[in-house]
Design a protein around this motif. Structure first.
Motif, PDB file in Angstrom:
ATOM      1  N   MET A   1     -32.625 -39.651 108.597  1.00  0.00           N
ATOM      2  CA  MET A   1     -34.043 -39.362 108.585  1.00  0.00           C
ATOM      3  C   MET A   1     -34.304 -38.070 109.335  1.00  0.00           C
ATOM      4  SD  MET A   1     -37.184 -41.833 109.661  1.00  0.00           S
ATOM      5  CE  MET A   1     -37.555 -41.431 111.333  1.00  0.00           C
ATOM      6  N   ASN A   2     -35.241 -37.299 108.856  1.00  0.00           N
ATOM      7  CA  ASN A   2     -35.614 -36.044 109.472  1.00  0.00           C
ATOM      8  C   ASN A   2     -36.365 -36.322 110.766  1.00  0.00           C
ATOM      9  OD1 ASN A   2     -36.572 -33.552 110.157  1.00  0.00           O
ATOM     10  ND2 ASN A   2     -37.281 -33.031 108.120  1.00  0.00           N
ATOM     11  N   THR A   3     -35.823 -35.908 111.920  1.00  0.00           N
ATOM     12  CA  THR A   3     -36.434 -36.221 113.204  1.00  0.00           C
ATOM     13  C   THR A   3     -37.504 -35.220 113.596  1.00  0.00           C
ATOM     14  OG1 THR A   3     -34.675 -35.030 114.338  1.00  0.00           O
ATOM     15  CG2 THR A   3     -34.409 -37.421 114.082  1.00  0.00           C
ATOM     16  N   THR A   4     -37.744 -34.198 112.781  1.00  0.00           N
ATOM     17  CA  THR A   4     -38.738 -33.193 113.115  1.00  0.00           C
ATOM     18  C   THR A   4     -40.080 -33.469 112.449  1.00  0.00           C
ATOM     19  OG1 THR A   4     -38.018 -31.771 111.302  1.00  0.00           O
ATOM     20  CG2 THR A   4     -36.981 -31.415 113.448  1.00  0.00           C
ATOM     21  N   LEU A   5     -40.297 -34.671 111.979  1.00  0.00           N
ATOM     22  CA  LEU A   5     -41.563 -35.002 111.346  1.00  0.00           C
ATOM     23  C   LEU A   5     -42.680 -35.030 112.372  1.00  0.00           C
ATOM     24  CD1 LEU A   5     -40.466 -37.866 108.935  1.00  0.00           C
ATOM     25  CD2 LEU A   5     -41.152 -35.551 108.301  1.00  0.00           C
ATOM     26  N   GLN A   6     -43.790 -34.411 112.020  1.00  0.00           N
ATOM     27  CA  GLN A   6     -44.960 -34.429 112.885  1.00  0.00           C
ATOM     28  C   GLN A   6     -45.829 -35.623 112.522  1.00  0.00           C
ATOM     29  OE1 GLN A   6     -46.867 -30.643 112.425  1.00  0.00           O
ATOM     30  NE2 GLN A   6     -45.139 -29.508 113.264  1.00  0.00           N
ATOM     31  N   ILE A   7     -46.785 -35.932 113.378  1.00  0.00           N
ATOM     32  CA  ILE A   7     -47.671 -37.068 113.139  1.00  0.00           C
ATOM     33  C   ILE A   7     -48.400 -36.920 111.816  1.00  0.00           C
ATOM     34  CG2 ILE A   7     -49.746 -38.241 113.971  1.00  0.00           C
ATOM     35  CD1 ILE A   7     -48.734 -37.705 116.815  1.00  0.00           C
ATOM     36  N   LYS A   8     -48.853 -35.697 111.494  1.00  0.00           N
ATOM     37  CA  LYS A   8     -49.560 -35.499 110.221  1.00  0.00           C
ATOM     38  C   LYS A   8     -48.636 -35.749 109.032  1.00  0.00           C
ATOM     39  CE  LYS A   8     -48.839 -30.553 109.917  1.00  0.00           C
ATOM     40  NZ  LYS A   8     -48.941 -29.703 108.800  1.00  0.00           N
ATOM     41  N   ASP A   9     -47.349 -35.434 109.175  1.00  0.00           N
ATOM     42  CA  ASP A   9     -46.386 -35.706 108.110  1.00  0.00           C
ATOM     43  C   ASP A   9     -46.186 -37.206 107.935  1.00  0.00           C
ATOM     44  OD1 ASP A   9     -45.963 -32.958 107.708  1.00  0.00           O
ATOM     45  OD2 ASP A   9     -44.318 -32.918 109.158  1.00  0.00           O
ATOM     46  N   ILE A  10     -46.070 -37.915 109.040  1.00  0.00           N
ATOM     47  CA  ILE A  10     -45.901 -39.370 108.978  1.00  0.00           C
ATOM     48  C   ILE A  10     -47.125 -40.013 108.353  1.00  0.00           C
ATOM     49  CG2 ILE A  10     -45.673 -41.466 110.383  1.00  0.00           C
ATOM     50  CD1 ILE A  10     -43.886 -39.770 112.278  1.00  0.00           C
ATOM     51  N   ASP A  11     -48.318 -39.531 108.720  1.00  0.00           N
ATOM     52  CA  ASP A  11     -49.551 -40.045 108.122  1.00  0.00           C
ATOM     53  C   ASP A  11     -49.554 -39.832 106.608  1.00  0.00           C
ATOM     54  OD1 ASP A  11     -50.515 -40.865 110.581  1.00  0.00           O
ATOM     55  OD2 ASP A  11     -51.863 -39.147 110.834  1.00  0.00           O
ATOM     56  N   ARG A  12     -49.117 -38.654 106.172  1.00  0.00           N
ATOM     57  CA  ARG A  12     -49.093 -38.351 104.730  1.00  0.00           C
ATOM     58  C   ARG A  12     -48.047 -39.206 104.015  1.00  0.00           C
ATOM     59  NH1 ARG A  12     -51.244 -38.134 100.247  1.00  0.00           N
ATOM     60  NH2 ARG A  12     -50.414 -36.664  98.767  1.00  0.00           N
ATOM     61  N   ILE A  13     -46.906 -39.417 104.639  1.00  0.00           N
ATOM     62  CA  ILE A  13     -45.862 -40.262 104.043  1.00  0.00           C
ATOM     63  C   ILE A  13     -46.394 -41.678 103.853  1.00  0.00           C
ATOM     64  CG2 ILE A  13     -43.622 -41.357 104.492  1.00  0.00           C
ATOM     65  CD1 ILE A  13     -42.869 -38.637 105.892  1.00  0.00           C
ATOM     66  N   ILE A  14     -47.079 -42.202 104.852  1.00  0.00           N
ATOM     67  CA  ILE A  14     -47.650 -43.550 104.751  1.00  0.00           C
ATOM     68  C   ILE A  14     -48.680 -43.602 103.636  1.00  0.00           C
ATOM     69  CG2 ILE A  14     -49.102 -45.239 105.953  1.00  0.00           C
ATOM     70  CD1 ILE A  14     -47.621 -44.363 108.545  1.00  0.00           C
ATOM     71  N   GLU A  15     -49.523 -42.596 103.566  1.00  0.00           N
ATOM     72  CA  GLU A  15     -50.538 -42.530 102.507  1.00  0.00           C
ATOM     73  C   GLU A  15     -49.878 -42.509 101.128  1.00  0.00           C
ATOM     74  OE1 GLU A  15     -54.233 -39.608 101.160  1.00  0.00           O
ATOM     75  OE2 GLU A  15     -53.006 -39.071 102.867  1.00  0.00           O
ATOM     76  N   TYR A  29     -38.858 -35.369  97.794  1.00  0.00           N
ATOM     77  CA  TYR A  29     -38.959 -33.940  97.499  1.00  0.00           C
ATOM     78  C   TYR A  29     -39.729 -33.204  98.595  1.00  0.00           C
ATOM     79  CZ  TYR A  29     -40.108 -29.601  95.138  1.00  0.00           C
ATOM     80  OH  TYR A  29     -40.251 -28.273  94.823  1.00  0.00           O
ATOM     81  N   GLN A  30     -40.842 -33.781  99.043  1.00  0.00           N
ATOM     82  CA  GLN A  30     -41.683 -33.111 100.033  1.00  0.00           C
ATOM     83  C   GLN A  30     -41.156 -33.220 101.455  1.00  0.00           C
ATOM     84  OE1 GLN A  30     -45.801 -34.493  98.322  1.00  0.00           O
ATOM     85  NE2 GLN A  30     -46.096 -32.923  99.853  1.00  0.00           N
ATOM     86  N   PHE A  31     -40.572 -34.370 101.815  1.00  0.00           N
ATOM     87  CA  PHE A  31     -40.226 -34.614 103.208  1.00  0.00           C
ATOM     88  C   PHE A  31     -38.742 -34.863 103.444  1.00  0.00           C
ATOM     89  CE2 PHE A  31     -44.660 -35.857 102.649  1.00  0.00           C
ATOM     90  CZ  PHE A  31     -45.254 -35.092 103.640  1.00  0.00           C
ATOM     91  N   GLY A  32     -37.948 -34.941 102.374  1.00  0.00           N
ATOM     92  CA  GLY A  32     -36.515 -35.156 102.539  1.00  0.00           C
ATOM     93  C   GLY A  32     -36.138 -36.578 102.916  1.00  0.00           C
ATOM     94  N   VAL A  38     -38.387 -44.009 104.142  1.00  0.00           N
ATOM     95  CA  VAL A  38     -39.809 -44.341 104.023  1.00  0.00           C
ATOM     96  C   VAL A  38     -40.031 -45.770 104.514  1.00  0.00           C
ATOM     97  CG1 VAL A  38     -41.734 -44.688 102.422  1.00  0.00           C
ATOM     98  CG2 VAL A  38     -40.190 -42.740 102.112  1.00  0.00           C
ATOM     99  N   ARG A  39     -39.160 -46.670 104.108  1.00  0.00           N
ATOM    100  CA  ARG A  39     -39.267 -48.061 104.532  1.00  0.00           C
ATOM    101  C   ARG A  39     -39.190 -48.175 106.054  1.00  0.00           C
ATOM    102  NH1 ARG A  39     -34.847 -50.973 101.982  1.00  0.00           N
ATOM    103  NH2 ARG A  39     -35.677 -50.032 100.109  1.00  0.00           N
ATOM    104  N   LYS A  40     -38.304 -47.397 106.686  1.00  0.00           N
ATOM    105  CA  LYS A  40     -38.176 -47.428 108.141  1.00  0.00           C
ATOM    106  C   LYS A  40     -39.450 -46.917 108.812  1.00  0.00           C
ATOM    107  CE  LYS A  40     -35.275 -45.948 112.001  1.00  0.00           C
ATOM    108  NZ  LYS A  40     -36.199 -46.536 112.884  1.00  0.00           N
TER     109      LYS A  40
END
Length: 79
Positions: A1-15, A29-32, A38-40
Motif C-alpha cells: 500500500m502507498n504510505t504517502t496517501l494524504q487524508i484527502k486521498d483516503i477520503d476520495r478512495i472511500i468515496e 489507476y488513480q492511487f496505485g 482499498v479493503r484495508k
C-alpha cells in the motif's frame, strides 16, 4: 500500500469505493491501490458496522470490476 496517501486521498478512495459504478481498477489507476489495499483502508477507517455494510454491498457486484462490468457510462480521464 502507498504510505504517502494524504487524508484527502483516503477520503476520495472511500468515496469511490462506496460508489456502485466505480470499479476497483479506477482506484488502482488513480492511487496505485489494488482491491486488497482499498479493503484495508475501508477496514481501518470505517466503523465496524459500516465496513460490514460496505463489504456486503460490493461482494459479488459486477460493476466493481471492469472485466465483469457491462457499464458504458461516461468515465473521467482519471479512471
Amino acid at each position: 500500500m502507498n504510505t504517502t496517501l494524504q487524508i484527502k486521498d483516503i477520503d476520495r478512495i472511500i468515496e469511490m469505493a462506496w460508489e456502485d459504478r466505480t470499479p476497483f481498477e479506477a482506484i488502482e489507476y488513480q492511487f496505485g491501490l489494488k482491491e486488497n489495499g482499498v479493503r484495508k483502508i475501508m477496514r481501518d477507517t470505517l466503523k465496524r458496522s459500516s465496513f460490514k455494510l460496505w463489504r456486503e454491498r460490493v461482494k459479488g457486484r459486477k460493476t466493481k470490476h471492469l472485466i465483469t462490468s457491462k457499464s458504458t457510462r461516461f468515465k473521467s480521464k482519471n479512471q
